[in-house]
Design an enzyme around this catalytic site. Structure first.
Site, PDB file in Angstrom:
ATOM      1  N   VAL A  90     -41.196   0.757   7.701  1.00 29.74           N
ATOM      2  CA  VAL A  90     -41.816   1.027   9.007  1.00 29.74           C
ATOM      3  C   VAL A  90     -41.140   2.209   9.699  1.00 29.74           C
ATOM      4  O   VAL A  90     -41.556   2.615  10.782  1.00 29.74           O
ATOM      5  CB  VAL A  90     -41.764  -0.244   9.901  1.00 29.74           C
ATOM      6  CG1 VAL A  90     -42.690  -1.329   9.330  1.00 29.74           C
ATOM      7  CG2 VAL A  90     -40.352  -0.793  10.058  1.00 29.74           C
ATOM      8  N   HIS A 106     -47.081  -1.741   5.822  1.00 36.52           N
ATOM      9  CA  HIS A 106     -46.515  -2.754   6.724  1.00 36.52           C
ATOM     10  C   HIS A 106     -46.466  -2.250   8.162  1.00 36.52           C
ATOM     11  O   HIS A 106     -45.744  -2.798   8.990  1.00 36.52           O
ATOM     12  CB  HIS A 106     -45.105  -3.153   6.265  1.00 36.52           C
ATOM     13  CG  HIS A 106     -45.114  -3.976   5.017  1.00 36.52           C
ATOM     14  ND1 HIS A 106     -43.992  -4.253   4.289  1.00 36.52           N
ATOM     15  CD2 HIS A 106     -46.128  -4.583   4.351  1.00 36.52           C
ATOM     16  CE1 HIS A 106     -44.310  -4.996   3.244  1.00 36.52           C
ATOM     17  NE2 HIS A 106     -45.595  -5.203   3.249  1.00 36.52           N
ATOM     18  N   CYS A 117     -57.194  -6.673  22.463  1.00 36.81           N
ATOM     19  CA  CYS A 117     -58.353  -5.793  22.183  1.00 36.81           C
ATOM     20  C   CYS A 117     -58.144  -4.927  20.946  1.00 36.81           C
ATOM     21  O   CYS A 117     -58.978  -4.083  20.628  1.00 36.81           O
ATOM     22  CB  CYS A 117     -58.607  -4.899  23.411  1.00 36.81           C
ATOM     23  SG  CYS A 117     -57.376  -3.605  23.651  1.00 36.81           S
ATOM     24  N   SER A 174     -37.093  -4.398  -3.837  1.00 35.05           N
ATOM     25  CA  SER A 174     -36.558  -5.513  -4.650  1.00 35.05           C
ATOM     26  C   SER A 174     -37.667  -6.232  -5.411  1.00 35.05           C
ATOM     27  O   SER A 174     -37.404  -7.127  -6.201  1.00 35.05           O
ATOM     28  CB  SER A 174     -35.845  -6.512  -3.728  1.00 35.05           C
ATOM     29  OG  SER A 174     -36.768  -7.046  -2.789  1.00 35.05           O
ATOM     30  N   ASN A 198     -34.234   2.352  -8.806  1.00 31.71           N
ATOM     31  CA  ASN A 198     -33.610   1.383  -7.912  1.00 31.71           C
ATOM     32  C   ASN A 198     -32.103   1.363  -8.132  1.00 31.71           C
ATOM     33  O   ASN A 198     -31.614   1.723  -9.207  1.00 31.71           O
ATOM     34  CB  ASN A 198     -34.206  -0.013  -8.174  1.00 31.71           C
ATOM     35  CG  ASN A 198     -34.366  -0.810  -6.889  1.00 31.71           C
ATOM     36  OD1 ASN A 198     -34.931  -0.338  -5.920  1.00 31.71           O
ATOM     37  ND2 ASN A 198     -33.815  -2.012  -6.891  1.00 31.71           N
ATOM     38  N   GLU A 200     -30.315  -1.261  -8.364  1.00 32.89           N
ATOM     39  CA  GLU A 200     -30.084  -2.257  -9.421  1.00 32.89           C
ATOM     40  C   GLU A 200     -31.445  -2.786  -9.856  1.00 32.89           C
ATOM     41  O   GLU A 200     -32.430  -2.612  -9.146  1.00 32.89           O
ATOM     42  CB  GLU A 200     -29.204  -3.384  -8.869  1.00 32.89           C
ATOM     43  CG  GLU A 200     -29.813  -4.067  -7.659  1.00 32.89           C
ATOM     44  CD  GLU A 200     -28.785  -4.757  -6.779  1.00 32.89           C
ATOM     45  OE1 GLU A 200     -27.588  -4.466  -6.901  1.00 32.89           O
ATOM     46  OE2 GLU A 200     -29.220  -5.575  -5.946  1.00 32.89           O
TER      47      GLU A 200
HETATM   48  N1  APR Z   1     -31.030   3.687  -3.656  1.00 32.60           N
HETATM   49  C1  APR Z   1     -31.988   2.997  -4.331  1.00 32.60           C
HETATM   50  N2  APR Z   1     -32.246   1.678  -4.168  1.00 32.60           N
HETATM   51  C2  APR Z   1     -31.494   1.035  -3.255  1.00 32.60           C
HETATM   52  C3  APR Z   1     -30.474   1.665  -2.510  1.00 32.60           C
HETATM   53  C4  APR Z   1     -30.264   3.055  -2.742  1.00 32.60           C
HETATM   54  N3  APR Z   1     -29.314   3.733  -2.077  1.00 32.60           N
HETATM   55  N4  APR Z   1     -29.899   0.733  -1.700  1.00 32.60           N
HETATM   56  C5  APR Z   1     -30.542  -0.434  -1.935  1.00 32.60           C
HETATM   57  N5  APR Z   1     -31.489  -0.252  -2.871  1.00 32.60           N
HETATM   58  C6  APR Z   1     -32.421  -1.250  -3.422  1.00 32.60           C
HETATM   59  C7  APR Z   1     -31.831  -2.635  -3.539  1.00 32.60           C
HETATM   60  O1  APR Z   1     -31.218  -2.804  -4.806  1.00 32.60           O
HETATM   61  C8  APR Z   1     -33.069  -3.518  -3.393  1.00 32.60           C
HETATM   62  O2  APR Z   1     -33.646  -3.786  -4.662  1.00 32.60           O
HETATM   63  O3  APR Z   1     -33.484  -1.363  -2.507  1.00 32.60           O
HETATM   64  C9  APR Z   1     -34.042  -2.670  -2.581  1.00 32.60           C
HETATM   65  C10 APR Z   1     -34.238  -3.179  -1.171  1.00 32.60           C
HETATM   66  O4  APR Z   1     -34.882  -4.429  -1.273  1.00 32.60           O
HETATM   67  P1  APR Z   1     -35.264  -5.209   0.065  1.00 32.60           P
HETATM   68  O5  APR Z   1     -34.089  -5.207   0.986  1.00 32.60           O
HETATM   69  O6  APR Z   1     -35.874  -6.505  -0.351  1.00 32.60           O
HETATM   70  O7  APR Z   1     -36.369  -4.287   0.761  1.00 32.60           O
HETATM   71  P2  APR Z   1     -37.905  -4.158   0.368  1.00 32.60           P
HETATM   72  O8  APR Z   1     -38.099  -4.365  -1.102  1.00 32.60           O
HETATM   73  O9  APR Z   1     -38.379  -2.894   0.952  1.00 32.60           O
HETATM   74  O10 APR Z   1     -38.566  -5.399   1.160  1.00 32.60           O
HETATM   75  C11 APR Z   1     -39.966  -5.466   1.113  1.00 32.60           C
HETATM   76  O11 APR Z   1     -39.903  -7.324   2.653  1.00 32.60           O
HETATM   77  O12 APR Z   1     -38.981  -8.263   4.491  1.00 32.60           O
HETATM   78  C12 APR Z   1     -40.073  -7.586   4.033  1.00 32.60           C
HETATM   79  O13 APR Z   1     -41.479  -6.244   5.331  1.00 32.60           O
HETATM   80  C13 APR Z   1     -40.215  -6.271   4.751  1.00 32.60           C
HETATM   81  O14 APR Z   1     -41.053  -4.198   3.848  1.00 32.60           O
HETATM   82  C14 APR Z   1     -40.122  -5.243   3.635  1.00 32.60           C
HETATM   83  C15 APR Z   1     -40.472  -6.055   2.399  1.00 32.60           C
END
Ligand code: APR
Length: 235
Positions: A90, A106, A117, A174, A198, A200
């Site tokens: 967001v 989102h 409205c 994730s 990612n 991980e």
């Molecule tokens: N570079 C690449 N990946 C990264 C980094 C980085 N520097 N730091 C963290 N990550 C990865 C983590 O390993 C993890 O897999 O980013 C991912 C973040 O996962 P989440 O915190 O679950 O975020 P996201 O997947 O965007 O969540 C999806 O869940 O809560 C809802 O609406 C919210 O949009 C969000 C949705």
């Protein structure tokens, strides 16, 4: 060369200083989802929810786009075909990095929505339950973000892009939240080449043809270089 569809998550903004949700100490370790990211939580305590998003708005306003955001904007500019950027985030860091036509499935911190409205406008940095809708005057203003239990935005458009993708990439997510976590299956059904970038391996890593591990500011610019070199070779 074909259409590239990219899904990003909180991980792409992590190195800009914005917290992710499920990493150690992430937003969902600090707040209960049911209190700050559901319609029921908002109905129960709108002031708490506004404070949660006000704090995220202030944090996002102080963040800068990073090399990963900028690399995706470069790909949009230089790839010979469409590059569709779908984000779960967001924040507006993709736009700050130069990206165009970003699909915020989102919603956005910058958006305000009237529950009465459905009027939408650019929100004030600070929102409170006392705010009134500029269109209908009702005291029913909320952040224009999609909460758990609500339908993400632009889904028809996103599925249409996925059905025509030659390449699908998921970056910094994730893979735990649907429907975004299932986009890789739509792309695979369209015979797209799928890759996950990612820090991980995500929940869905096994569904991808390829995974590139590491921080987005390192992996995304290299991946974009690789793609643009491929395009140059084929031209
Ligand atoms: N570079 C690449 N990946 C990264 C980094 C980085 N520097 N730091 C963290 N990550 C990865 C983590 O390993 C993890 O897999 O980013 C991912 C973040 O996962 P989440 O915190 O679950 O975020 P996201 O997947 O965007 O969540 C999806 O869940 O809560 C809802 O609406 C919210 O949009 C969000 C949705």
């Amino acid at each position: 060369m074909g259409k590239i569809v990219i899904l990003t998550g909180a991980g792409i903004s992590a190195e800009s200083g914005l917290g992710t949700f499920r990493d150690e100490g992430g937003l969902w370790a600090q707040h209960r989802i049911e209190d700050v990211a559901t319609p029921e939580g908002f109905a129960r305590n709108p002031a708490l929810v506004h404070r949660f998003y006000n704090a995220r708005r202030v944090q996002a306003a102080g963040a800068d786009a990073n090399a990963a955001h900028r690399a995706l904007a470069r790909l949009q500019r230089e790839w010979p075909d469409d590059v569709i950027l779908v984000t779960q985030n967001v924040d507006s860091l993709h736009e700050a990095g130069g990206a165009r036509d970003v699909i915020h499935m989102h919603g956005t911190l910058a958006g305000a929505l009237c529950s009465t409205c459905q009027h939408r406008w650019v929100s004030e940095p600070e929102m409170t339950p006392a705010d009134t809708c500029p269109a209908c005057g009702q005291r029913s203003v909320r952040p224009d973000v999609v909460w758990f239990g609500e339908m993400p935005y632009f889904m028809d458009e996103i599925y249409d892009h996925l059905a025509n993708a030659q390449i699908f990439a998921a970056i910094g997510t994730s893979g735990q939240v649907y429907p975004a976590a299932a986009f890789v299956h739509e792309a695979t059904a369209a015979d797209a080449e799928t890759v996950e970038l990612n820090l991980e391996p995500s929940e869905g890593v096994s569904y991808f043809d390829r995974k590139i591990l590491g921080p987005a500011t390192q992996t995304v610019p290299l991946w974009v270089d690789e793609l643009l070199n491929r395009a140059r070779r084929q031209n």
